[in-house]
Design a protein around this motif. Structure first.
Motif, PDB file in Angstrom:
ATOM      1  N   VAL A 193      15.021  31.646  51.790  1.00 20.63           N
ATOM      2  CA  VAL A 193      14.906  31.422  50.205  1.00 20.63           C
ATOM      3  C   VAL A 193      16.006  31.866  49.411  1.00 20.63           C
ATOM      4  CG1 VAL A 193      12.381  31.787  50.025  1.00 20.63           C
ATOM      5  CG2 VAL A 193      13.847  33.806  49.980  1.00 20.63           C
ATOM      6  N   VAL A 194      15.961  30.996  48.183  1.00 15.53           N
ATOM      7  CA  VAL A 194      17.077  31.007  47.392  1.00 15.53           C
ATOM      8  C   VAL A 194      16.365  31.479  46.191  1.00 15.53           C
ATOM      9  CG1 VAL A 194      18.528  30.212  45.724  1.00 15.53           C
ATOM     10  CG2 VAL A 194      18.971  29.748  48.349  1.00 15.53           C
ATOM     11  N   GLU A 250      14.208  39.343  55.812  1.00 14.33           N
ATOM     12  CA  GLU A 250      15.093  39.984  55.099  1.00 14.33           C
ATOM     13  C   GLU A 250      14.616  40.251  53.764  1.00 14.33           C
ATOM     14  OE1 GLU A 250      19.062  38.000  57.397  1.00 14.33           O
ATOM     15  OE2 GLU A 250      18.603  37.793  55.226  1.00 14.33           O
ATOM     16  N   LEU A 251      14.142  39.372  53.185  1.00 14.50           N
ATOM     17  CA  LEU A 251      13.411  39.659  51.694  1.00 14.50           C
ATOM     18  C   LEU A 251      12.559  40.732  51.660  1.00 14.50           C
ATOM     19  CD1 LEU A 251      14.228  38.249  48.954  1.00 14.50           C
ATOM     20  CD2 LEU A 251      12.138  36.998  49.320  1.00 14.50           C
ATOM     21  N   GLY A 292      12.613  45.311  49.840  1.00 18.66           N
ATOM     22  CA  GLY A 292      11.927  46.327  49.451  1.00 18.66           C
ATOM     23  C   GLY A 292      11.181  47.462  50.253  1.00 18.66           C
ATOM     24  N   ALA A 293      11.449  47.268  51.453  1.00 17.77           N
ATOM     25  CA  ALA A 293      10.612  48.446  52.406  1.00 17.77           C
ATOM     26  C   ALA A 293      11.808  49.837  52.254  1.00 17.77           C
ATOM     27  CB  ALA A 293      10.829  47.800  53.760  1.00 17.77           C
ATOM     28  N   GLY A 294      11.287  50.474  53.081  1.00 14.00           N
ATOM     29  CA  GLY A 294      12.032  51.955  53.272  1.00 14.00           C
ATOM     30  C   GLY A 294      11.410  53.171  52.273  1.00 14.00           C
ATOM     31  N   LEU A 308       5.532  40.146  49.480  1.00 14.37           N
ATOM     32  CA  LEU A 308       6.886  39.303  49.055  1.00 14.37           C
ATOM     33  C   LEU A 308       6.656  39.030  47.544  1.00 14.37           C
ATOM     34  CD1 LEU A 308       6.573  36.500  51.678  1.00 14.37           C
ATOM     35  CD2 LEU A 308       8.576  38.023  51.130  1.00 14.37           C
ATOM     36  N   GLU A 309       5.729  38.808  47.188  1.00 17.50           N
ATOM     37  CA  GLU A 309       5.465  38.352  45.840  1.00 17.50           C
ATOM     38  C   GLU A 309       6.098  39.351  44.663  1.00 17.50           C
ATOM     39  OE1 GLU A 309       3.214  35.528  45.940  1.00 17.50           O
ATOM     40  OE2 GLU A 309       4.426  35.218  44.082  1.00 17.50           O
ATOM     41  N   GLU A 310       5.924  40.817  45.188  1.00 19.11           N
ATOM     42  CA  GLU A 310       6.407  42.019  44.279  1.00 19.11           C
ATOM     43  C   GLU A 310       7.869  41.836  44.575  1.00 19.11           C
ATOM     44  OE1 GLU A 310       3.094  45.354  44.751  1.00 19.11           O
ATOM     45  OE2 GLU A 310       4.210  45.185  46.402  1.00 19.11           O
ATOM     46  N   VAL A 311       8.351  41.548  45.646  1.00 18.15           N
ATOM     47  CA  VAL A 311       9.824  41.516  45.801  1.00 18.15           C
ATOM     48  C   VAL A 311      10.476  40.312  44.723  1.00 18.15           C
ATOM     49  CG1 VAL A 311      11.827  41.040  47.198  1.00 18.15           C
ATOM     50  CG2 VAL A 311       9.878  42.484  48.078  1.00 18.15           C
TER      51      VAL A 311
END
Lengths: 248, 299
Positions: B197-198, B213-214, B218-220, B283-286
């Protein structure tokens, strides 16, 4: 280039607008000629000339055909797929002008054939065999050919207007006002202008006499060249403007 | 391969695209994401030679679209659902493109079959539903069997079946080794389809990465859920890292579960539950985070 012209012509044939405008371009001159023949006596060469030069009415509708064909692409957004297939916009413009010229030629030709097919036997039945009106076969052929040529170049002019203005409604309205209001009014005020006006040139090409027009006209051939000059000038202006344009 | 380099497009004082740079990888599907008005359509129109960049370049296999020898055979595109003459039949729309591109009419019928539009081929497009128009535009895009596809919001207006159909269709096109650039303002629409994705916002690049990667971005922020009859005492020991969710239940941020357990043992605190929870954002949140309005700064 021939593929592009064929595509543009296919574009023309696959909308009802083309068929309706062509129908009107043929029907209106025929109607005017029939009404004239039915209601008045044709006695002179001038009468015969003005009668047959009604074929030229077709030119007004092929002008609109060109306007609608070019501006309609912007109206419906089909210009996007047009330029995606052929990114060289100048080539598209030339192809469109030529395709519409062919369409205009076709409509003008049908109008001429139908008008002559009705008028000549009708006149003969009134006792005016073509010769007695001192309109020679050559004269009649010149009127018909001039009218057909007019219908073709008018379509090119229309493509130029439509490509430059892009708004279909505005373009049609402006062209109609120009031909039916500005031209006659300007010619009425300054007779010198008349023979250069779109209306005057069209009348001359379709064989009208100066008496008919109410102002002096150029010879049909000269008028045709001037009209063609206008058309080419407009297409050239569009060839400068259109490639600079952002589409969408 | 599509390469966009330092692309900028200004409309008067508005900057639609702002120094955008990205390239597609051959044979993969690149999702081009951003909220409405982010500059996606403008970028795609510049790539396709329909709009002029203020500065920067956009090329396809190294050449600007306008210099392609056989554009229909090299790039197929779907831009919007409006580019059809309502009075023209669907098949005629394709015939015109085929004629201009020098393709045989048989190819028109072939692509109509591929997009399941044969039954409506001779219907005027004014009577088409949004989904049918989208299919016709896709048919036009693949008419020249191009290696690259540029699709602007192809899922727009499609019903769930339509979206599923589109997903399978794009996958099959990519499986043939095509490079696809597909835009959307809804990540979930394309998340099952794209490889990379871009993400752009206000004309600027916010992220260019694979979906994995995307998500990792947001993880961690793992948390630990602790249930204990002495929750209040434990919360005191943990300090601000702990939040009492309800009596007897804590969530602890920034601490591994081992540390929490040992701290409890040292202080003689009974634990009934100790669970490590990875609070992976969707993903949506990222995506929403990336396209949040934080004036100026680029992620």
């Amino acid at each position: 280039m021939s593929a592009l012209i064929a595509a543009e012509f296919l574009k023309l044939r696959t909308t009802r607008t083309f068929w309706w405008l062509s129908l009107v371009a043929v029907a209106l001159p025929v109607l005017v000629v029939v009404i004239t023949l039915a209601t008045s006596n044709t006695v002179s060469q001038d009468d015969g000339r003005s009668l047959l030069s009604n074929i030229g009415i077709a030119g007004l509708f092929t002008l609109i055909l060109g306007v609608v064909g070019a501006a309609g692409e912007y109206r419906h957004g089909t210009i996007t797929s047009t330029f995606l297939v052929a990114p060289d916009r100048r080539r598209v413009l030339v192809a469109k002008a030529l395709a519409h010229a062919i369409g205009g030629l076709f409509a003008g030709l049908v109008a001429a054939v139908v008008v002559l097919a009705i008028a000549i036997p009708w006149l003969s039945s009134q006792g005016h065999a073509v010769g007695t009106l001192s309109l020679s076969t050559g004269d009649i052929a010149a009127i018909a050919a001039g009218s057909v040529a007019y219908a073709a170049v008018a379509a090119i002019l229309g493509v130029g207007f439509g490509s430059l203005l892009t708004s279909q409604v505005a373009a049609v309205v402006i062209v109609l006002i120009l031909v039916s209001v500005v031209d006659p009014v300007a010619a009425g005020l300054a007779h010198q202008y008349g023979k250069f006006s779109l209306q005057g040139l069209g009348m001359a090409m379709s064989g009208n006499s100066s008496e008919n027009a109410g102002y002096e006209l150029f010879a049909p051939g000269v008028s045709g060249l001037i009209y063609l000059g206008y058309s080419i000038a407009l297409i050239a202006a569009a060839a400068v403007a259109v490639p600079r344009r952002d589409i969408g | 391969m599509i390469a966009v380099e330092a692309l900028t497009k200004r409309y008067g004082r508005t900057v639609a695209v702002d120094g955008l740079t990205f390239t597609t990888r051959p044979g993969s599907i690149l999702g081009f994401l951003g909220p409405n008005g982010a500059g996606k359509t403008t970028t795609l129109r510049i790539i396709l030679g329909l709009a002029h960049p203020t500065s920067g370049t956009a090329t396809i296999d190294g050449r600007p679209y306008r210099s392609l020898g056989d554009p229909t055979g090299e790039v197929g595109s779907v831009l919007d659902t409006s580019g059809l003459h309502p009075g023209r039949r669907g098949r005629d729309h394709l015939r015109i493109i085929a004629r201009a591109a020098g393709l045989p009419v048989s190819r028109v019928d072939e692509v109509l079959r591929l997009v399941d539009l044969e039954s409506a081929a001779r219907v005027r497009t004014g009577a088409y539903s949004l989904g049918m128009r989208q299919r016709l535009n896709l048919a036009a895009a693949i008419l020249g069997d191009p290696r690259t596809l540029v699709l602007d919001e192809p899922a727009n207006g499609l019903d769930p079946q339509g979206i599923r159909w589109l997903r399978d269709f794009l996958r099959s096109l990519a499986a043939d080794g095509r490079t696809i650039l597909v835009s959307s303002h809804v990540l979930s629409e394309v998340s099952q389809t794209v490889d990379e994705v871009v993400v752009i916002h206000r004309g600027r690049l916010r992220a260019h990465s694979t979906l994995t990667e995307l998500t990792a971005r947001g993880a961690g922020s793992a948390t630990v859920r602790v249930r204990s009859p002495q929750a209040e005492r434990l919360a005191e020991l943990l300090g601000p890292a702990a939040t009492q969710v309800q009596p007897g239940l804590l969530t602890v941020g920034d601490r591994p579960p081992e540390q929490v357990g040992e701290l409890a043992a040292q202080n003689g605190i009974t634990l009934h539950e100790l669970v490590a929870e990875r609070a992976d954002p969707s993903l949506e949140e990222v995506f929403l985070e990336l396209t949040r309005d934080t004036d100026g700064d680029v992620a």
